[in-house]
Design an enzyme around this catalytic site. Sequence first.
Site, PDB file in Angstrom:
ATOM      1  N   GLU A   1      14.488  39.134 -30.828  1.00 10.22           N
ATOM      2  CA  GLU A   1      13.776  39.725 -29.876  1.00 10.22           C
ATOM      3  C   GLU A   1      14.015  39.181 -28.494  1.00 10.22           C
ATOM      4  OE1 GLU A   1      10.050  38.030 -28.763  1.00 10.22           O
ATOM      5  OE2 GLU A   1       9.131  40.273 -28.293  1.00 10.22           O
TER       6      GLU A   1
ATOM      7  N   ASP B   1      11.313  35.868 -32.805  1.00 10.35           N
ATOM      8  CA  ASP B   1      10.490  35.958 -31.675  1.00 10.35           C
ATOM      9  C   ASP B   1      11.374  35.443 -30.459  1.00 10.35           C
ATOM     10  OD1 ASP B   1       7.905  36.671 -31.087  1.00 10.35           O
ATOM     11  OD2 ASP B   1       7.888  34.564 -30.443  1.00 10.35           O
TER      12      ASP B   1
HETATM   13  C1  NOJ Z   1       6.676  37.957 -28.701  1.00 13.83           C
HETATM   14  C2  NOJ Z   1       5.783  38.666 -29.625  1.00 13.83           C
HETATM   15  O1  NOJ Z   1       6.109  39.834 -29.918  1.00 13.83           O
HETATM   16  C3  NOJ Z   1       4.621  38.410 -28.907  1.00 13.83           C
HETATM   17  O2  NOJ Z   1       3.252  39.205 -29.542  1.00 13.83           O
HETATM   18  C4  NOJ Z   1       4.032  37.055 -28.637  1.00 13.83           C
HETATM   19  O3  NOJ Z   1       2.813  37.204 -27.774  1.00 13.83           O
HETATM   20  C5  NOJ Z   1       5.105  36.225 -27.914  1.00 13.83           C
HETATM   21  N1  NOJ Z   1       6.230  36.658 -28.360  1.00 13.83           N
HETATM   22  C6  NOJ Z   1       5.028  34.836 -28.088  1.00 13.83           C
HETATM   23  O4  NOJ Z   1       5.222  34.634 -29.462  1.00 13.83           O
END
Ligand code: NOJ
Length: 580
Positions: free
Chosen positions: A296, A222
């Site tokens: 991500e 993430d």
């Molecule tokens: C990316 C995640 O996909 C999202 O859902 C989340 O709110 C943020 N990162 C913070 O972890």
Amino acid sequence: MREFSLLVMVALAASVSCVDNWWKSAVVYQIYPRSFKDSNGDGIGDLNGITQKLSYLKDTGIDAIWLSPMFQSPMYDFGYDIADYRKIAPEYGTMEDFDALMAAAKKLGIRVILDYVPNHTSNESDWFVKSAQRDPNYADYYIWAHGKPDPKNPDYVGPPNNWVSVFRKSAWEYNSVRGQYYLHQFVIGQPDLNYRSAKVREEMKDVLRFWLEKGVSGFRIDAVNMLYEVDPSNFNGQYPDEPVSGAAGLTPEDYDYLSHIYTRDQNETYDLIYDWRAVLDEYTEKHNESKIMMTEAYTKLPRMMRYYGDQTRNGSIPFNFLYLGELNNQSSAREIKTVIDKWMAYMPAGKVANWVNGNHDQSRLASRFGTDRVDAMNMLALILPGISVTYQGEELGMTDGYVSWKDTKDPQACNTDDPVNYWKSSRDPARTPFHWDANTSAGFSTSSSTWLPVADNYNTVNLAAQMSAAKSHYKFYKDVVAVKRLPAVRSGDLDVRALCESVLAVARLLPGHPVVIGVMNLSDKEVPVDLSSMHLLPQQLQVETSGIKCSLEKGAKVQKENVTMPSHCALVLTSLQKCC
Ligand code: NOJ
């Protein structure tokens, strides 16, 4: 000399693993556990619900499931605020339930990928509580800073600088136990970990090892480009203000009001990712499985590409968000081709591409592209080289559900404090429960009250209906997943052509095997298509499968100069002769 070459050969043989990179051409299916299947009637999806539905995923041909976080959490950001990385959230089940899920998945040959959320924990994590108390073992686990006295108001000490949270408003929160502010780039309950601390880096590697020991096949990581903040030691121990971006129509409380030069994409990030890759590699031989790591980062393409690795070290597979950011229901065949070419051109040689049609943070595919383009976009993600990532429900063409202000749960929407325009920031519509059938709560739960409302169209858009229909988005999706197994799609060359403004054709060519071609008509008119300009394409073609808007059915034969494409038809053809 001879001894030396022998030695080199032995050393090389030892370092080259023969474990297959199973993920090179995998279909990865993202499950948002809260909304997939509720097994105990509390209106919230859970691990046993996922286990019950594994046979559906097996039958669909999915290689791996990526589970959005199911760890212990107060759920301020629905699991992306983790209180204990080694425990399961009670509302999702127990560690035994997780083990049972793993065992059932293994039996079916489905791999399990977990969501690793390293940028922040929950403020209810023990680490944070101890850090606030200045416990010497944890004191530097988070980003702490003294507030800045307000010259106009001597009684008020404000945040250390102007940094803003992704979810709006100051990214700093005062903690009275510690007497300092802590940084939270997302909600207040998500304090940022401090990766300049060697202890944090080691601790987080151990978290990876904990789940690897349980046999998971890898991680989705993430918010990686937010892991590091600027080094305050270069700024007299202070965290400097970020400059104003100049974007129109924003207030200082909006995230995009600033240019995030000190809170995103810091150089140190990449080494950390390569270190984590090395942790995963510790398990390759041990588990006889190459682990997958997808990261991500919503960032510029050249920065994204650095995640793949550098000259000396392997990295991750950065999610390809180009479909999400650069394409929509108006995009022409040329624009789509440009986006495909862009990823392929930037991607370092020898690396694996990936195609993401949606996730739990984005409006759904059918809502972004229109229901008419669902088959085309699903086909494209599956037929291009590399990994296809499907967010649950996109295989059915589920649309965003309506969620009123009263029912809104997403902190990103709640933080707007705007009961009228909240929906523009809300991620809830893409997170409404999965539509299994037309029964109570779309078969998601036996309860009629679910954590988010079920979307209105579940009576018509649901899996049971699509399984029994002669043609459906689901049936087409499943057929194309099977096509992805064909040798040409697994490892053939790629030829992408925008044959006109509205027709895109993607061919996959591997010597000794039939050519596979995906063709899509994006317009609302029938188009006669001539494929003869495509590279090395044999004359006679056969329909492998066709989307819901097509009239040509499986097995129909066509000549390459003459393929009639009805409006919004997405078609997969294979050549009768072998390539090339
Ligand atoms: C990316 C995640 O996909 C999202 O859902 C989340 O709110 C943020 N990162 C913070 O972890």
